[in-house]
Design a protein around this motif. Sequence first.
Motif, mmCIF file in Angstrom:
data_model
loop_
_atom_site.group_PDB
_atom_site.id
_atom_site.type_symbol
_atom_site.label_atom_id
_atom_site.label_comp_id
_atom_site.label_asym_id
_atom_site.label_seq_id
_atom_site.Cartn_x
_atom_site.Cartn_y
_atom_site.Cartn_z
ATOM 1 N N PRO A 55 79.894 -58.112 -1.768
ATOM 2 C CA PRO A 55 80.564 -58.668 -0.588
ATOM 3 C C PRO A 55 80.828 -60.172 -0.675
ATOM 4 C CG PRO A 55 78.234 -58.479 -0.120
ATOM 5 C CD PRO A 55 78.442 -57.932 -1.520
ATOM 6 N N LEU A 56 80.236 -60.864 -1.658
ATOM 7 C CA LEU A 56 80.422 -62.316 -1.726
ATOM 8 C C LEU A 56 81.881 -62.707 -1.900
ATOM 9 C CD1 LEU A 56 77.315 -63.507 -3.779
ATOM 10 C CD2 LEU A 56 77.730 -63.765 -1.326
ATOM 11 N N ARG A 57 82.653 -61.885 -2.571
ATOM 12 C CA ARG A 57 84.068 -62.211 -2.779
ATOM 13 C C ARG A 57 84.758 -62.510 -1.450
ATOM 14 N NH1 ARG A 57 86.769 -57.957 -6.125
ATOM 15 N NH2 ARG A 57 85.800 -59.184 -7.764
ATOM 16 N N ASP A 58 84.402 -61.771 -0.421
ATOM 17 C CA ASP A 58 85.031 -61.951 0.888
ATOM 18 C C ASP A 58 84.289 -62.953 1.774
ATOM 19 O OD1 ASP A 58 86.983 -60.027 0.253
ATOM 20 O OD2 ASP A 58 85.608 -58.413 0.820
ATOM 21 N N MET A 59 83.164 -63.442 1.313
ATOM 22 C CA MET A 59 82.345 -64.342 2.136
ATOM 23 C C MET A 59 82.460 -65.812 1.730
ATOM 24 S SD MET A 59 78.900 -62.017 2.441
ATOM 25 C CE MET A 59 78.039 -63.119 3.577
ATOM 26 N N VAL A 60 82.889 -66.072 0.507
ATOM 27 C CA VAL A 60 83.000 -67.461 0.041
ATOM 28 C C VAL A 60 84.370 -67.991 0.451
ATOM 29 C CG1 VAL A 60 82.999 -68.990 -1.958
ATOM 30 C CG2 VAL A 60 81.412 -67.045 -1.867
ATOM 31 N N GLU A 61 84.354 -69.031 1.290
ATOM 32 C CA GLU A 61 85.593 -69.595 1.828
ATOM 33 C C GLU A 61 85.782 -71.018 1.314
ATOM 34 O OE1 GLU A 61 85.684 -69.155 6.078
ATOM 35 O OE2 GLU A 61 85.492 -66.975 5.933
ATOM 36 N N MET A 62 86.742 -71.167 0.419
ATOM 37 C CA MET A 62 87.032 -72.458 -0.208
ATOM 38 C C MET A 62 88.074 -73.217 0.607
ATOM 39 S SD MET A 62 85.163 -72.336 -2.952
ATOM 40 C CE MET A 62 85.771 -73.778 -3.819
ATOM 41 N N ARG A 63 87.831 -74.523 0.805
ATOM 42 C CA ARG A 63 88.809 -75.366 1.483
ATOM 43 C C ARG A 63 88.841 -76.733 0.814
ATOM 44 N NH1 ARG A 63 90.071 -71.216 2.690
ATOM 45 N NH2 ARG A 63 90.247 -70.235 4.713
ATOM 46 N N ASN A 64 90.054 -77.138 0.440
ATOM 47 C CA ASN A 64 90.245 -78.455 -0.154
ATOM 48 C C ASN A 64 90.153 -79.499 0.956
ATOM 49 O OD1 ASN A 64 90.968 -80.741 -1.542
ATOM 50 N ND2 ASN A 64 92.998 -80.025 -2.129
ATOM 51 N N GLN A 65 89.123 -80.321 0.908
ATOM 52 C CA GLN A 65 88.914 -81.316 1.946
ATOM 53 C C GLN A 65 89.998 -82.391 1.957
ATOM 54 O OE1 GLN A 65 86.258 -80.695 4.292
ATOM 55 N NE2 GLN A 65 86.754 -78.847 3.149
ATOM 56 N N ALA A 66 90.732 -82.534 0.875
ATOM 57 C CA ALA A 66 91.852 -83.474 0.837
ATOM 58 C C ALA A 66 93.019 -82.996 1.695
ATOM 59 C CB ALA A 66 92.316 -83.681 -0.610
ATOM 60 N N ARG A 67 93.011 -81.711 2.082
ATOM 61 C CA ARG A 67 94.108 -81.134 2.875
ATOM 62 C C ARG A 67 93.779 -80.989 4.355
ATOM 63 N NH1 ARG A 67 96.028 -76.335 2.764
ATOM 64 N NH2 ARG A 67 98.152 -77.034 2.964
ATOM 65 N N VAL A 68 92.536 -81.136 4.757
ATOM 66 C CA VAL A 68 92.135 -80.813 6.131
ATOM 67 C C VAL A 68 92.955 -81.584 7.165
ATOM 68 C CG1 VAL A 68 90.227 -80.792 7.782
ATOM 69 C CG2 VAL A 68 89.832 -80.122 5.413
ATOM 70 N N HIS A 69 93.228 -82.843 6.905
ATOM 71 C CA HIS A 69 93.992 -83.634 7.881
ATOM 72 C C HIS A 69 95.405 -83.098 8.093
ATOM 73 C CE1 HIS A 69 95.336 -85.386 4.077
ATOM 74 N NE2 HIS A 69 96.377 -85.855 4.732
ATOM 75 N N LEU A 70 95.896 -82.281 7.180
ATOM 76 C CA LEU A 70 97.248 -81.733 7.303
ATOM 77 C C LEU A 70 97.344 -80.606 8.329
ATOM 78 C CD1 LEU A 70 98.199 -81.582 3.507
ATOM 79 C CD2 LEU A 70 98.797 -83.364 5.185
ATOM 80 N N TRP A 71 96.246 -79.897 8.562
ATOM 81 C CA TRP A 71 96.299 -78.734 9.457
ATOM 82 C C TRP A 71 95.320 -78.771 10.626
ATOM 83 C CZ3 TRP A 71 91.575 -76.506 9.620
ATOM 84 C CH2 TRP A 71 90.757 -76.586 8.491
ATOM 85 N N PHE A 72 94.341 -79.668 10.587
ATOM 86 C CA PHE A 72 93.262 -79.643 11.572
ATOM 87 C C PHE A 72 93.762 -79.807 13.009
ATOM 88 C CE2 PHE A 72 89.674 -81.148 14.023
ATOM 89 C CZ PHE A 72 88.615 -80.407 13.535
ATOM 90 N N GLU A 73 94.588 -80.808 13.251
ATOM 91 C CA GLU A 73 95.041 -81.058 14.619
ATOM 92 C C GLU A 73 95.838 -79.875 15.168
ATOM 93 O OE1 GLU A 73 97.004 -84.532 17.414
ATOM 94 O OE2 GLU A 73 96.989 -84.802 15.246
ATOM 95 N N GLY A 74 96.668 -79.273 14.337
ATOM 96 C CA GLY A 74 97.431 -78.106 14.784
ATOM 97 C C GLY A 74 96.548 -76.929 15.140
ATOM 98 N N LYS A 75 95.435 -76.777 14.432
ATOM 99 C CA LYS A 75 94.535 -75.647 14.682
ATOM 100 C C LYS A 75 93.529 -75.936 15.790
ATOM 101 C CE LYS A 75 91.513 -72.344 12.453
ATOM 102 N NZ LYS A 75 91.054 -71.761 11.221
ATOM 103 N N PHE A 76 93.007 -77.164 15.839
ATOM 104 C CA PHE A 76 91.924 -77.473 16.770
ATOM 105 C C PHE A 76 92.308 -78.461 17.876
ATOM 106 C CE2 PHE A 76 89.705 -76.150 12.861
ATOM 107 C CZ PHE A 76 88.987 -75.084 13.387
ATOM 108 N N GLY A 77 93.526 -79.003 17.805
ATOM 109 C CA GLY A 77 93.976 -79.892 18.869
ATOM 110 C C GLY A 77 93.345 -81.266 18.864
ATOM 111 N N GLU A 78 92.750 -81.663 17.751
ATOM 112 C CA GLU A 78 92.125 -82.979 17.643
ATOM 113 C C GLU A 78 92.674 -83.688 16.412
ATOM 114 O OE1 GLU A 78 87.819 -82.895 17.537
ATOM 115 O OE2 GLU A 78 87.840 -80.931 18.492
ATOM 116 N N PRO A 79 92.858 -85.008 16.493
ATOM 117 C CA PRO A 79 93.293 -85.726 15.291
ATOM 118 C C PRO A 79 92.189 -85.712 14.226
ATOM 119 C CG PRO A 79 92.832 -87.250 17.097
ATOM 120 C CD PRO A 79 92.690 -85.864 17.645
#
Length: 193
Positions: free
Chosen positions: A88-112
């Motif tokens: 089940p680990l294949r579906d449990m490991v969630e990778m996110r490039n921290q260099a990209r977070v500022h590109l989508w965070f505000e749209g998803k969470f409503g915060e800069p």
Amino acid sequence: MADLEARLSEIVRADPGLMQVMTTLRSLDIPDWRVFSGAVYQSVWNAQTGRPAGYGIRDYDVGYFDPDTSWDAEDVVIKRVAAAFDPPLRDMVEMRNQARVHLWFEGKFGEPYTALANTDEAPARFVSPAFAVGVRLEDDDSISVVAPFGLEDVFDLVLRPNPTRPVAKGWDKAVTNALGRWPELAVVDPAQA
């Protein structure tokens, strides 16, 4: 804090799922990676409350840092990491490039969200000091820790809002979810934080 870091390392080493994730990630040579959030603080809560390793852990959040902020580059890493694990680990490991977070965070969470310079800056932005903990298995088999607010809250089972940002819109949901699995938690009211 050194004593708590040593205790955290013991807890992490005693969790077979977390160790498998970190051992695999280390072998993949992912840039500036770190496992953080739930898989780390929940492992501490399990140890502190006598629950078995792995209890309540729904995923393994992994941040890494690649200056290529394209979705295509991140998708390559996500697929490469997924291929390294069996279910089940294949579906449990969630990778996110921290260099990209500022590109989508505000749209998803409503915060800069200002851009990060590296993965270790990310935990300081998490909704609670107890959540702001990350670990990495280093090449010499040591476990390095990042905890910008220290480790006291996570070991004391205290949930309080991050003092360096407004109370997150998802605060109530995070508290409800955590209390549903670890009712021993003490929650600090945002108005008193």
